[in-house]
Scaffold this motif. Structure first.
Motif, short mmCIF file in Angstrom:
data_model
loop_
_atom_site.label_atom_id
_atom_site.label_comp_id
_atom_site.label_asym_id
_atom_site.label_seq_id
_atom_site.Cartn_x
_atom_site.Cartn_y
_atom_site.Cartn_z
N VAL A 32 0.82 -1.21 0.00
CA VAL A 32 0.00 0.00 0.00
C VAL A 32 0.86 1.26 0.00
CG1 VAL A 32 -1.67 1.31 1.38
CG2 VAL A 32 -1.98 -1.14 1.05
N GLU A 33 2.05 1.19 0.60
CA GLU A 33 2.91 2.36 0.70
C GLU A 33 3.31 2.91 -0.68
OE1 GLU A 33 5.51 -1.32 0.81
OE2 GLU A 33 3.61 -0.67 1.68
N TRP A 34 3.26 2.07 -1.72
CA TRP A 34 3.63 2.53 -3.07
C TRP A 34 2.60 3.49 -3.64
CZ3 TRP A 34 8.25 1.57 -5.38
CH2 TRP A 34 9.07 0.62 -4.76
N ALA A 35 1.42 3.53 -3.07
CA ALA A 35 0.35 4.39 -3.60
C ALA A 35 0.36 5.79 -3.00
CB ALA A 35 -1.01 3.73 -3.33
N ARG A 36 1.28 6.09 -2.13
CA ARG A 36 1.23 7.35 -1.38
C ARG A 36 1.29 8.58 -2.28
NH1 ARG A 36 1.53 6.71 4.05
NH2 ARG A 36 2.30 4.71 4.85
N ASP A 37 2.00 8.51 -3.38
CA ASP A 37 2.17 9.69 -4.24
C ASP A 37 1.48 9.55 -5.59
OD1 ASP A 37 3.73 11.17 -2.38
OD2 ASP A 37 5.45 9.90 -2.86
N TRP A 38 0.63 8.56 -5.74
CA TRP A 38 -0.08 8.40 -7.00
C TRP A 38 -1.15 9.48 -7.17
CZ3 TRP A 38 -1.45 2.46 -6.74
CH2 TRP A 38 -0.27 1.72 -6.90
N PRO A 39 -1.52 9.79 -8.41
CA PRO A 39 -2.70 10.62 -8.66
C PRO A 39 -3.99 9.83 -8.41
CG PRO A 39 -1.19 10.60 -10.55
CD PRO A 39 -0.78 9.50 -9.63
N CYS A 40 -5.12 10.42 -8.78
CA CYS A 40 -6.44 9.78 -8.62
C CYS A 40 -6.69 9.42 -7.16
CB CYS A 40 -6.57 8.54 -9.50
SG CYS A 40 -6.19 8.82 -11.25
N ARG A 41 -6.40 10.36 -6.26
CA ARG A 41 -6.39 10.07 -4.82
C ARG A 41 -7.75 10.28 -4.15
NH1 ARG A 41 -2.02 8.80 -2.94
NH2 ARG A 41 -2.68 9.26 -0.81
N ASP A 77 -5.87 9.24 -17.76
CA ASP A 77 -5.01 10.32 -18.24
C ASP A 77 -4.33 11.02 -17.07
OD1 ASP A 77 -5.33 10.09 -21.03
OD2 ASP A 77 -7.28 11.06 -20.91
N GLU A 78 -5.01 11.11 -15.96
CA GLU A 78 -4.40 11.73 -14.77
C GLU A 78 -3.35 10.81 -14.16
OE1 GLU A 78 -5.64 13.30 -10.28
OE2 GLU A 78 -7.19 12.63 -11.68
N PHE A 79 -3.67 9.52 -14.08
CA PHE A 79 -2.74 8.58 -13.46
C PHE A 79 -1.43 8.49 -14.24
CE2 PHE A 79 -1.20 4.17 -12.61
CZ PHE A 79 -1.06 4.27 -11.24
N TYR A 80 -1.50 8.56 -15.56
CA TYR A 80 -0.30 8.45 -16.38
C TYR A 80 0.23 9.81 -16.84
CZ TYR A 80 -1.07 3.42 -16.41
OH TYR A 80 -1.21 2.10 -16.03
N SER A 81 -0.18 10.86 -16.13
CA SER A 81 0.36 12.19 -16.39
C SER A 81 1.69 12.36 -15.67
CB SER A 81 -0.63 13.27 -15.95
OG SER A 81 -0.82 13.22 -14.54
N TYR A 82 2.44 13.44 -16.00
CA TYR A 82 3.78 13.60 -15.43
C TYR A 82 4.28 15.01 -15.67
CZ TYR A 82 5.30 13.30 -20.31
OH TYR A 82 5.47 13.54 -21.64
N ALA A 83 5.33 15.36 -14.95
CA ALA A 83 6.03 16.62 -15.17
C ALA A 83 7.26 16.32 -16.04
CB ALA A 83 6.46 17.23 -13.84
N ARG A 84 7.40 17.04 -17.13
CA ARG A 84 8.49 16.77 -18.08
C ARG A 84 9.85 16.97 -17.41
NH1 ARG A 84 8.53 19.33 -24.08
NH2 ARG A 84 6.57 18.14 -24.05
N PRO A 85 10.77 16.02 -17.55
CA PRO A 85 12.11 16.17 -16.95
C PRO A 85 12.85 17.37 -17.54
CG PRO A 85 11.71 13.90 -17.60
CD PRO A 85 10.61 14.71 -18.19
N SER A 86 13.75 17.93 -16.76
CA SER A 86 14.55 19.07 -17.21
C SER A 86 16.03 18.72 -17.33
CB SER A 86 14.38 20.24 -16.24
OG SER A 86 14.78 19.87 -14.93
#
Length: 378
Positions: A32-41, A77-86
């Motif tokens: 369960v701890e792997w879900a702490r930072d997922w979207p769709c919360r 779409d929210e779950f597989y969204s992301y911030a583009r790396p820099s």
């Protein structure tokens, strides 16, 4: 009764599967701890796992994941969204095999001795407890032109698998980024000898690994666009095929997709597949197939055909008639879904199994199907 040819093929598959004798049976963990930072919360803040951190004995982790998977599929779409790396960068370094076998093949080690290659590196938007895994790695095979694909190998592939296919695609004028999937080769944590954390008896970690793999693919597409590539595609084999399908269902830039071994539900492959018997052995006393299917619904291609249908693309589905890992009946169900959604697709059936696809002469048949499709599909 199987024909003599079928029985010969099944025996060959069994022999090839038995080569890897370092599989580890692990018990079911919900993770369960792997879900702490997922979207769709569902209203909960990142870092906050509703109820389970405060009352782990009273709460039901299975119900938590079943509910979460339904939310993910509804808002994927929210779950597989992301911030583009820099921090995209090319790094030139020695080529290494990174074998997952207990005893590495010395011929492969000798084959790459003294060779160098360029690798795309960047920080994955999905962070895990393992620094090695958080730094994405993709070997770069460039050629002049506007066509490029992201290529994903199979589960537990070494770092030089599919290099020959990459070079064939280069001859066809297609550049290739060969992505190291999460927990594979240089991204593998030191505590394991195989890519066990990518697919395992830990429900949450397996979900997280697929999410990371899909997002890493989309980041590779970002980099390819920055380099001027405008005609983009994807090629995935086995587990890589699963990642590739979900990425293509959520990224409109992918207009050409080749799925080399395709299946329906993530859980069905783990439950019935020859190469995942050790995972089933560790979990089947605690969970049945239907429960596992629902717990991994959000990482199953079958969940995303409506999303896949949103943008036009050409698709190739390759499967093997004598496959004991991605059972042929599952692959045929995939083909039926493509037909039901009236998608532009081509199907190729190989006269071999899952592991024998990598053996002579079948690897040449498979390579020809992939290369000839990609040559014209763009």
């Amino acid at each position: 009764m199987p024909s003599r040819y079928a029985q010969w093929m099944y025996d060959w598959e069994h022999r090839l599967t038995s080569v890897d004798n370092n599989r580890v049976v692990r018990p079911l963990e919900w993770g369960v701890e792997w879900a702490r930072d997922w979207p769709c919360r569902n209203g909960f803040r990142p870092g906050q796992t509703p109820g389970l951190a405060e009352r782990p004995k009273q709460d039901n982790p299975e119900k938590f994941f079943l509910d979460y998977n339904r939310r993910i599929v509804a808002a994927s779409d929210e779950f597989y969204s992301y911030a583009r790396p820099s921090d995209f960068r090319l790094e030139r370094r020695k080529v290494r095999v990174h074998s997952t076998r207990e005893v590495p093949d010395p011929k492969l080690e000798e084959k790459v001795k003294g060779t160098f290659a360029d690798f795309l590196r960047f920080t994955s938007p999905v962070r895990t407890p393992y620094p090695e895994n958080n730094l994405v790695n993709a070997r770069w095979f460039p050629v002049h032109g506007r066509r490029a694909v992201v290529l994903l190998p199979h589960w537990n592939s070494d770092a030089i698998s599919y290099v020959a296919l990459c070079r064939v695609l280069n001859l066809l004028g297609i550049s290739v980024l060969r992505l190291s999937m999460p927990y594979h080769d240089i991204r593998m944590p030191a505590e394991i000898g195989r890519a066990d954390y990518a697919v395992s008896a830990n429900i949450g970690r397996t979900l997280d690994a697929v999410r990371q793999g899909v997002i890493d693919i989309r980041c590779c597409l970002d980099w390819l666009e920055q380099q001027g590539y405008s005609r983009l595609g994807i090629v995935g084999t086995s587990l890589g095929s699963c990642y590739a399908f979900i990425a293509a269902a959520h990224d409109p830039r992918i207009r050409v997709a080749a799925f080399n071994h395709a299946s329906t539900y993530f859980a069905d492959v783990v439950w019935h597949g020859q190469s995942t018997r050790h995972i089933r052995q560790g979990i089947e006393q605690k969970i049945d197939l239907e429960e596992l299917r629902q717990a991994w619904l959000a990482i199953s291609p079958m969940s995303y055909f409506n999303q896949y249908s949103r943008w036009p693309k050409k698709s190739l589905i390759v499967y093997a008639k004598y496959d004991l890992t991605f059972l042929p009946e599952f692959s045929r169900q995939v083909v039926e879904e493509f037909e039901r959604h009236e998608l532009d697709q081509k199907v190729a059936v190989l006269p071999c199994g899952h592991y024998t696809t990598g053996e002579t002469p079948y690897k040449y048949m498979d390579g020809w199907q992939l290369a000839s499709f990609l040559r014209t599909a763009f």
